[in-house]
Motif scaffolding. Sequence first.
Motif, PDB file in Angstrom:
ATOM      1  N   ARG A 254       0.976  -1.118   0.118  1.00  0.00           N
ATOM      2  CA  ARG A 254       0.071   0.068   0.052  1.00  0.00           C
ATOM      3  C   ARG A 254       0.836   1.156  -0.037  1.00  0.00           C
ATOM      4  O   ARG A 254       0.592   2.031  -0.852  1.00  0.00           O
ATOM      5  CB  ARG A 254      -0.929  -0.146   1.435  1.00  0.00           C
ATOM      6  CG  ARG A 254      -2.224  -1.034   1.079  1.00  0.00           C
ATOM      7  CD  ARG A 254      -3.104  -0.773   2.360  1.00  0.00           C
ATOM      8  NE  ARG A 254      -4.172  -1.785   2.475  1.00  0.00           N
ATOM      9  CZ  ARG A 254      -3.963  -2.897   3.382  1.00  0.00           C
ATOM     10  NH1 ARG A 254      -2.958  -3.049   3.948  1.00  0.00           N
ATOM     11  NH2 ARG A 254      -5.127  -3.750   3.305  1.00  0.00           N
ATOM     12  N   GLU A 255       1.951   1.133   0.759  1.00  0.00           N
ATOM     13  CA  GLU A 255       2.614   2.397   1.206  1.00  0.00           C
ATOM     14  C   GLU A 255       3.951   2.838   0.073  1.00  0.00           C
ATOM     15  O   GLU A 255       4.322   3.870  -0.171  1.00  0.00           O
ATOM     16  CB  GLU A 255       3.192   2.366   2.496  1.00  0.00           C
ATOM     17  CG  GLU A 255       2.229   2.618   3.491  1.00  0.00           C
ATOM     18  CD  GLU A 255       2.685   2.084   4.725  1.00  0.00           C
ATOM     19  OE1 GLU A 255       3.794   1.984   5.130  1.00  0.00           O
ATOM     20  OE2 GLU A 255       1.671   1.984   5.737  1.00  0.00           O
ATOM     21  N   ARG A 256       4.325   1.789  -0.694  1.00  0.00           N
ATOM     22  CA  ARG A 256       5.447   1.757  -1.343  1.00  0.00           C
ATOM     23  C   ARG A 256       5.408   1.811  -2.772  1.00  0.00           C
ATOM     24  O   ARG A 256       6.218   2.097  -3.519  1.00  0.00           O
ATOM     25  CB  ARG A 256       6.726   0.787  -0.750  1.00  0.00           C
ATOM     26  CG  ARG A 256       6.959   0.516   0.360  1.00  0.00           C
ATOM     27  CD  ARG A 256       7.276   1.901   1.142  1.00  0.00           C
ATOM     28  NE  ARG A 256       8.452   2.357   0.805  1.00  0.00           N
ATOM     29  CZ  ARG A 256       8.814   3.843   1.011  1.00  0.00           C
ATOM     30  NH1 ARG A 256       8.038   4.289   1.901  1.00  0.00           N
ATOM     31  NH2 ARG A 256       9.923   4.256   0.475  1.00  0.00           N
ATOM     32  N   THR A 257       4.192   1.233  -3.384  1.00  0.00           N
ATOM     33  CA  THR A 257       3.996   1.172  -4.823  1.00  0.00           C
ATOM     34  C   THR A 257       4.213   2.457  -5.450  1.00  0.00           C
ATOM     35  O   THR A 257       4.979   2.886  -6.494  1.00  0.00           O
ATOM     36  CB  THR A 257       2.748   0.500  -4.998  1.00  0.00           C
ATOM     37  OG1 THR A 257       2.667  -0.700  -4.412  1.00  0.00           O
ATOM     38  CG2 THR A 257       2.572   0.458  -6.475  1.00  0.00           C
ATOM     39  N   GLY A 258       3.693   3.553  -4.745  1.00  0.00           N
ATOM     40  CA  GLY A 258       3.473   4.822  -5.307  1.00  0.00           C
ATOM     41  C   GLY A 258       4.762   5.570  -5.431  1.00  0.00           C
ATOM     42  O   GLY A 258       5.372   5.970  -6.256  1.00  0.00           O
ATOM     43  N   PRO A 259       5.615   5.413  -4.269  1.00  0.00           N
ATOM     44  CA  PRO A 259       7.009   6.098  -4.243  1.00  0.00           C
ATOM     45  C   PRO A 259       7.979   5.216  -5.160  1.00  0.00           C
ATOM     46  O   PRO A 259       8.659   6.015  -5.984  1.00  0.00           O
ATOM     47  CB  PRO A 259       7.372   5.887  -2.804  1.00  0.00           C
ATOM     48  CG  PRO A 259       6.202   6.109  -1.990  1.00  0.00           C
ATOM     49  CD  PRO A 259       5.116   5.168  -3.130  1.00  0.00           C
ATOM     50  N   PHE A 260       7.821   3.929  -5.309  1.00  0.00           N
ATOM     51  CA  PHE A 260       8.653   3.126  -6.068  1.00  0.00           C
ATOM     52  C   PHE A 260       8.460   3.763  -7.601  1.00  0.00           C
ATOM     53  O   PHE A 260       9.153   3.769  -8.530  1.00  0.00           O
ATOM     54  CB  PHE A 260       8.449   1.715  -5.703  1.00  0.00           C
ATOM     55  CG  PHE A 260       9.074   1.151  -4.726  1.00  0.00           C
ATOM     56  CD1 PHE A 260       9.923   2.202  -3.655  1.00  0.00           C
ATOM     57  CD2 PHE A 260       8.696  -0.177  -4.487  1.00  0.00           C
ATOM     58  CE1 PHE A 260      10.081   1.470  -2.655  1.00  0.00           C
ATOM     59  CE2 PHE A 260       9.115  -0.640  -3.304  1.00  0.00           C
ATOM     60  CZ  PHE A 260       9.916  -0.069  -2.197  1.00  0.00           C
ATOM     61  N   ASP A 261       7.108   3.819  -7.997  1.00  0.00           N
ATOM     62  CA  ASP A 261       6.569   4.004  -9.267  1.00  0.00           C
ATOM     63  C   ASP A 261       7.177   5.571  -9.520  1.00  0.00           C
ATOM     64  O   ASP A 261       7.557   5.587 -10.843  1.00  0.00           O
ATOM     65  CB  ASP A 261       5.142   4.063  -9.421  1.00  0.00           C
ATOM     66  CG  ASP A 261       4.809   4.446 -11.006  1.00  0.00           C
ATOM     67  OD1 ASP A 261       5.437   3.474 -11.959  1.00  0.00           O
ATOM     68  OD2 ASP A 261       3.960   5.270 -11.338  1.00  0.00           O
ATOM     69  N   GLU A 262       7.232   6.338  -8.817  1.00  0.00           N
ATOM     70  CA  GLU A 262       7.906   7.623  -9.068  1.00  0.00           C
ATOM     71  C   GLU A 262       9.143   7.668  -9.518  1.00  0.00           C
ATOM     72  O   GLU A 262       9.640   8.446 -10.427  1.00  0.00           O
ATOM     73  CB  GLU A 262       7.652   8.693  -7.873  1.00  0.00           C
ATOM     74  CG  GLU A 262       6.052   8.882  -7.558  1.00  0.00           C
ATOM     75  CD  GLU A 262       5.950   9.972  -6.565  1.00  0.00           C
ATOM     76  OE1 GLU A 262       6.932  10.376  -5.714  1.00  0.00           O
ATOM     77  OE2 GLU A 262       4.742  10.235  -6.092  1.00  0.00           O
ATOM     78  N   GLN A 263       9.957   6.920  -8.815  1.00  0.00           N
ATOM     79  CA  GLN A 263      11.237   6.638  -9.116  1.00  0.00           C
ATOM     80  C   GLN A 263      11.360   6.079 -10.500  1.00  0.00           C
ATOM     81  O   GLN A 263      12.303   6.267 -11.244  1.00  0.00           O
ATOM     82  CB  GLN A 263      12.071   5.652  -7.960  1.00  0.00           C
ATOM     83  CG  GLN A 263      12.321   6.272  -6.897  1.00  0.00           C
ATOM     84  CD  GLN A 263      12.909   5.370  -5.871  1.00  0.00           C
ATOM     85  OE1 GLN A 263      14.356   5.239  -6.234  1.00  0.00           O
ATOM     86  NE2 GLN A 263      12.419   4.912  -4.697  1.00  0.00           N
ATOM     87  N   VAL A 264      10.616   5.073 -10.848  1.00  0.00           N
ATOM     88  CA  VAL A 264      10.907   4.408 -12.085  1.00  0.00           C
ATOM     89  C   VAL A 264      10.334   5.215 -13.315  1.00  0.00           C
ATOM     90  O   VAL A 264      11.351   5.168 -14.210  1.00  0.00           O
ATOM     91  CB  VAL A 264       9.848   3.082 -11.987  1.00  0.00           C
ATOM     92  CG1 VAL A 264       9.684   2.550 -13.639  1.00  0.00           C
ATOM     93  CG2 VAL A 264      10.184   2.232 -11.202  1.00  0.00           C
ATOM     94  N   ARG A 265       9.482   6.182 -13.158  1.00  0.00           N
ATOM     95  CA  ARG A 265       9.212   7.005 -14.417  1.00  0.00           C
ATOM     96  C   ARG A 265      10.715   7.937 -14.351  1.00  0.00           C
ATOM     97  O   ARG A 265      10.616   8.289 -15.618  1.00  0.00           O
ATOM     98  CB  ARG A 265       8.031   8.027 -13.931  1.00  0.00           C
ATOM     99  CG  ARG A 265       6.835   6.956 -13.931  1.00  0.00           C
ATOM    100  CD  ARG A 265       5.510   7.939 -13.450  1.00  0.00           C
ATOM    101  NE  ARG A 265       4.465   7.138 -13.137  1.00  0.00           N
ATOM    102  CZ  ARG A 265       3.091   7.254 -13.552  1.00  0.00           C
ATOM    103  NH1 ARG A 265       2.987   7.900 -14.560  1.00  0.00           N
ATOM    104  NH2 ARG A 265       2.126   6.448 -13.031  1.00  0.00           N
ATOM    105  N   THR A 266      11.100   8.432 -13.393  1.00  0.00           N
ATOM    106  CA  THR A 266      12.416   9.243 -13.497  1.00  0.00           C
ATOM    107  C   THR A 266      13.501   8.640 -14.178  1.00  0.00           C
ATOM    108  O   THR A 266      14.267   9.014 -15.131  1.00  0.00           O
ATOM    109  CB  THR A 266      12.722   9.787 -11.998  1.00  0.00           C
ATOM    110  OG1 THR A 266      11.541  10.535 -11.595  1.00  0.00           O
ATOM    111  CG2 THR A 266      13.939  10.726 -12.164  1.00  0.00           C
ATOM    112  N   LEU A 267      13.681   7.196 -13.901  1.00  0.00           N
ATOM    113  CA  LEU A 267      14.754   6.409 -14.183  1.00  0.00           C
ATOM    114  C   LEU A 267      14.516   6.140 -15.679  1.00  0.00           C
ATOM    115  O   LEU A 267      15.464   5.895 -16.321  1.00  0.00           O
ATOM    116  CB  LEU A 267      14.994   5.198 -13.293  1.00  0.00           C
ATOM    117  CG  LEU A 267      15.491   5.239 -11.956  1.00  0.00           C
ATOM    118  CD1 LEU A 267      15.197   4.053 -11.383  1.00  0.00           C
ATOM    119  CD2 LEU A 267      16.965   5.563 -12.112  1.00  0.00           C
TER     120      LEU A 267
END
Length: 390
Positions: free
Chosen positions: A39-52
């Motif tokens: 619940r808590e980490r999917t969003g933050p991980f995805d934000e990094q992926v879009r930048t990478l």
Amino acid sequence: MSGRSEPNTPAGAGIQAPPPPLDPRVMLRQVDALAADLRERTGPFDEQVRTLLPARWAAVDTVSIVGDGDSYHAACAARMAFASLAGVDCRPVNALRFVEYDHPGSGGRPPRTELTLTVSASGRTPLVVRSAELARDGGAHAIAVTATPDSPVTRAADGALLVTLPDTERSPGVRTYQASLLGLLLIAVRLGELRGRLSGPEADALRGELTALAGPVEATAEAAGARCRETAERIAEAAVLSVLGGGPSHGTALFAAAKVIETSGVFATGQDLEEWCHVERFARPPDSPVIVVAAPGRSYRHAAEVAAKAAALGRRVITVAPEDDAATARHGWAALPVTGHVREEFSPLLYHVFAAPLSCHLAQHLGRAPFLADLPRPIPTTPQDRGETP
């Protein structure tokens, strides 16, 4: 450590005492945290992926996922998502094979537009670090997937997806496995979006599915407690057990077998459904436990057939299948049902949940600690082992 004493230091004073043995119940705490992590980490991980992965990475046609242990198991579990959602050739590779035989600069490799994902929760696995270096030297773009910022693997790669988690503790990897696998699946979705295989709304819907899996993970974990305890008590005397799966569930089988070994010391093998039929079905004893992971999808029918075949051979078949699945469960000597529905590409996030509580209860029943820590330490036989100056 060289084993040499520092000046004016008593012999052996530099040797660090081993950490205290882990209580197997750490595995229950690990599985209890999985839903919140999703619940808590999917969003933050995805934000990094879009930048990478900006738009220019739409040209990627090949993805190598390199890792050892749990990281390699996550690579095997994620392969289908890269193939079906992103439309790329995805190759899970253990780090030794990549370094010595299969990196982009090795002989015979045709030129590709390649992305190499080097996975190491600790960030320190030597051959994974070397894999990132070789990938870059061979012209591939290397991204580290790790829980450890400013680690050797992040420094060796072009960029890093940090799958860090709060409130971690020493344990056989369960939360870290889920975090690495989640990061890989988010990269697959992003590549599918960049390559035009997925529209923006379709990609966002898939990200929503990943977050929403927290509910089924939580429900499955809650239901697993008593069933895993009972099952563990019934199979604890077995010298060996097998865990079988096909497609993404092969990665799940590898991971589950690893947790059984690390936590309880019981020898377990993770194997492909069809390969088991060709080899391990001939192994003795004939009543050895066989866990069949039967997630819905392309391999489901084969999983049901293998469960039936194993039962006919006298194996104690334990099915990991949907809670409303009668076709597979009827062949089972025991059942560990899974709650909720999930697409096959994401099924490893849900179908591995049984592994931690089963491993915990096996260790408790046998009176063992994870990583063989309950065994006496070997007696030092050389001056270096004793911390003395030779």
